[in-house]
Design an enzyme around this catalytic site. Sequence first.
Site, short mmCIF file in Angstrom:
data_model
loop_
_atom_site.label_atom_id
_atom_site.label_comp_id
_atom_site.label_asym_id
_atom_site.label_seq_id
_atom_site.Cartn_x
_atom_site.Cartn_y
_atom_site.Cartn_z
N ASP A 91 0.72 -1.31 -0.01
CA ASP A 91 0.14 -0.09 0.03
C ASP A 91 0.78 1.33 0.10
OD1 ASP A 91 -2.01 1.80 0.23
OD2 ASP A 91 -2.39 1.35 2.12
N ASP A 322 -1.79 6.16 -6.21
CA ASP A 322 -2.02 5.14 -4.94
C ASP A 322 -2.07 3.69 -5.54
OD1 ASP A 322 -2.74 3.86 -2.81
OD2 ASP A 322 -4.92 4.85 -2.70
#
Length: 449
Positions: A91, A322
């Site tokens: 992440d 992201d």
Amino acid sequence: MHLFLTFILLLIATTTTTAIHHDYVKLQLIHIKPFKTPSDILLFDTHRIHSLHHRHSLKTPLISGASIGSGQYFAGITIGTPPQNLLLVADTGSDLTWLKCSACRTTNCTSNHPPNSAFFPRLSLSFRPTHCYHPSCQLVPHSSTHCPRPHHRYHSSCVYDYSYADGSTTSGIFSKETTSFNSSSGKTTHVPNLSFGCGFQTSGPAVSDSGFEGASGVMGLGRGPISFTAQLGRRFGNKFSYCLQDYTYSPPPTSYLVIGGGHDVVSTNNNMVQSTPLIHNTLSPTFYYIGIQSVTIDGVKLPISPSVWALDEFGDGGTVIDSGTTLTFVPEPAYRQILTVMGDRVKLPKLSELTQQFDLCFNVSGVFHTRFPRMSFELVGDSAFDPPPRNYFIDVAEDVKCLAIQQVISPSGFAVIGNLMQQGYLFEFDNDSSRLLFSRNGCGGGPRS
Ligand SMILES: *[C@@H]1O[C@H](CO)[C@@H](O)[C@H](O)[C@H]1NC(C)=O
Ligand SMILES: *[C@@H]1O[C@H](CO)[C@@H](O)[C@H](O)[C@H]1NC(C)=O
Ligand SMILES: *[C@@H]1O[C@H](CO)[C@@H](O)[C@H](O)[C@H]1NC(C)=O
Ligand SMILES: *[C@@H]1O[C@H](CO)[C@@H](O)[C@H](O)[C@H]1NC(C)=O
Ligand SMILES: *[C@@H]1O[C@H](CO)[C@@H](O)[C@H](O)[C@H]1NC(C)=O
């Protein structure tokens, strides 16, 4: 003599640096598709983005409080002595690496934590809880009363407490462990003292099995000082790269996360590599912000004011790249423009009713080849990110393709370039030079369109 010595010292320093930075770690990224329908993706993304925003209220500027479970790309970690292997969500939208931990002395003492579903610190000789007075304890969020009176200090571990917008929580002991990698030099490299959260309590949907799909924690690749990449960067060089392969191909090509410098792909294909500055947002130091200047569709620049994309003085707005969000989110004025122009240019029957929460969908029944418009994001630093249409027109049902872009949810929100949009590109996040490099030719293998 003095000059000569300086020269030698310089030479040694340079050689050492080069030697270290040519070594890197390559981890396979496993794509897990937890979603049954595209509206599940949207639900998940919305949920995640709300969590990403939630960090503002955490008042812990060094941590995002961001990651909500399933980012869809998982990476393995080998940790402890003897080593234990776990799968983590990779992440870029959070900093803290944390693992589900079990206090058991054997790997079979509880059905909640079968082997490889949790880390067993009691089975590791190198596990070290961080002391609550240690400065690094300040890097993780915790309840203010967690460190007891001084006479207890020799027994007090740093307890972290992490909560998500949906009420999910993970808490446990901020600790240090040895991780191991097979690095590019062929040797197994042990990295001691990796700081991570040993999560003894995890609860709520964000970290439960349905949202997590078998992951045992999160590998935080964010920009803050405690992220996995920041910690490994001290050893391998302050950069990492990944290439998310298109998972609709069958069989899907392997995706990799590379931590460290000396990665051949970016350096050897130099003419194909573009770059844009990574923007630092002091109010949100976790995220990798890039600057969008304009958007073009089939070469025509859309009339969107540059201020739509800008970061404001409160740290709101801007665009984040992201790995843990699937769809792409753009601010409302840009969204309207993109929708209108795409709607005009695609000469296919539109579906009038809302399909799986997407605003622009086409009936592609009987259509064998349609040329979808080419969208390009013009970035700061004279570069252009122009992903292939398959990164933004996705199949949502039989014979139905929709534009996989959404409008930014909250007015103070930021735009997000999600992982679907990133497919087939190599991205290198270089923190030292504060640049994002990207190349359409860097993934190797795999078909392109
Ligand atoms: C659990 O494993 C230990 C050794 O690792 C073994 O001695 C014990 O019998 C096992 N217990 C169960 C319930 O399987
Ligand atoms: C390194 O590679 C060997 C052989 O492929 C494998 O058995 C081992 O588990 C790997 N170690 C790590 C830390 O990935
Ligand atoms: C790393 O941990 C070892 C103990 O495992 C300790 O002796 C050493 O000082 C630590 N190094 C750093 C840089 O913190
Ligand atoms: C990136 O650089 C900033 C300073 O510009 C530093 O605070 C941060 O720890 C670095 N992060 C990583 C992931 O190396
Ligand atoms: C798409 O068009 C075909 C033929 O024109 C029609 O049979 C089908 O029902 C349409 N699909 C949708 C979802 O509207």
